[in-house]
Design an enzyme around this catalytic site. Structure first.
Site, short mmCIF file in Angstrom:
data_model
loop_
_atom_site.label_atom_id
_atom_site.label_comp_id
_atom_site.label_asym_id
_atom_site.label_seq_id
_atom_site.Cartn_x
_atom_site.Cartn_y
_atom_site.Cartn_z
N SER A 226 -6.75 5.12 -0.38
CA SER A 226 -7.03 3.84 -1.03
C SER A 226 -8.53 3.56 -1.00
CB SER A 226 -6.29 2.70 -0.32
OG SER A 226 -4.91 2.98 -0.24
N GLN B 50 -4.74 -1.36 -7.48
CA GLN B 50 -5.44 -0.49 -6.54
C GLN B 50 -6.07 0.69 -7.27
OE1 GLN B 50 -3.95 2.62 -3.30
NE2 GLN B 50 -3.77 0.54 -2.47
N ASP C 155 0.82 -1.21 0.00
CA ASP C 155 0.00 0.00 0.00
C ASP C 155 0.85 1.26 0.00
OD1 ASP C 155 -2.58 1.15 -0.08
OD2 ASP C 155 -2.53 1.56 2.08
#
Length: 288
Positions: A229, A279, A205
């Protein structure tokens, strides 16, 4: 967090019974809980319910609400299926009465099969010849924007070395590509594959939405863009070793409508493809 042991302690959860597990959070320089932490803790909770030695091969998740750093996170695991070859789990993360995150993940028994992989990029600058985030802070800290300096000042259990060194004051659009070497701080020799996957999920991430920002870098930066996110997916292929540098090679095919999409591959230093990541994130211009 300073090293691998600190990170493992954060990813470990307390068993509250009835497939409920609780975890705490650590500040990584943002006002809310780091998405990679929630991902990795949720995966840790799911692994707690896997007793047949199956290994994670994919996960798919949505971030629903910003997590509060001061509150514990409760992870509830549902057993969706235990078939002949695959096991599926669903994890929901809660703070108070609010669901902040959901995860679906699938585990596969060890099997033999065909093999191929996309090769790693050639002729990338090796990590020994690059500056880490700590090096950038030490050498240029007095000249960096305030928010960037504060972010780089946070102690982390991972060292990052971007291949493309970007001048934050040179406002020009850039290709939607990010290549960054990373390495755990501290000893990781006794970490099993399940924990390695959880650590890699945590790391995945970081950096990924940066590729979405680069094509509009002449006007957009971290100081004037709200970024978060929205969803996160990963696919895991092969076992690996954290003792050497690894490469996260990222590109962004599209940004539109206050959302950016990025995907990437994670390689060992010798070019073995370990995992792929995708993502979509919020990319909302602010009025500042």
């Amino acid at each position: 967090m300073k090293d691998t042991n600190d990170l493992l302690n954060i990813l470990s959860l307390t068993d509250e019974g009835n497939n409920n597990f609780s975890g705490i959070s650590r500040d990584i320089g943002s006002p809310n809980v780091f998405g990679g932490q929630v991902l990795a803790q949720a995966l840790h909770a799911a692994y707690k319910t896997i007793s047949n030695k199956r290994i994670l091969h994919s996960l798919h998740s949505y971030f629903l609400e910003a997590g509060d750093l001061e509150l514990p996170i409760i992870y509830n695991v549902q057993t969706i299926r235990d078939g002949g070859s695959f096991s599926t789990r669903r994890v929901t993360a809660h703070q108070n009465d609010k669901t902040i995150f959901i995860l679906a993940c699938s585990f596969h028994k060890e099997e033999e099969g065909y093999e191929h992989q996309m090769p790693m990029k050639k002729d990338l600058t090796p990590p020994e010849d690059l500056l880490s985030w700590n090096d950038v802070l030490d050498q240029f800290g007095d000249f960096l924007p305030k928010k960037m300096k504060e972010f780089l000042s946070i102690e982390r259990p991972i060292s990052f070395k971007p291949v493309q060194v970007i001048n934050p004051f040179e406002q020009k659009n850039l290709p939607p590509i990010v290549d960054v070497w990373f390495k755990l701080k501290g000893d990781s020799t006794d970490v099993n594959l399940q924990m390695k996957q959880q650590i890699l999920t945590y790391i995945s991430d970081y950096n990924i939405l940066t590729a979405c920002l680069y094509p509009n870098a002449s006007k957009a930066h971290f100081g004037n863009t709200q970024m978060a996110s929205l969803d996160h997916s990963m696919w895991f292929y092969r076992d690996f070793d954290f003792s050497d540098w690894m490469l996260f090679s990222i590109e962004s095919p599209n940004t539109f409508g206050a959302r950016g999409f990025a995907c990437g591959n994670i390689y060992t230093r010798d070019g073995k493809l370990v995992a792929s990541v995708a993502q979509e994130g919020l990319m909302r211009p602010s009025s500042k």
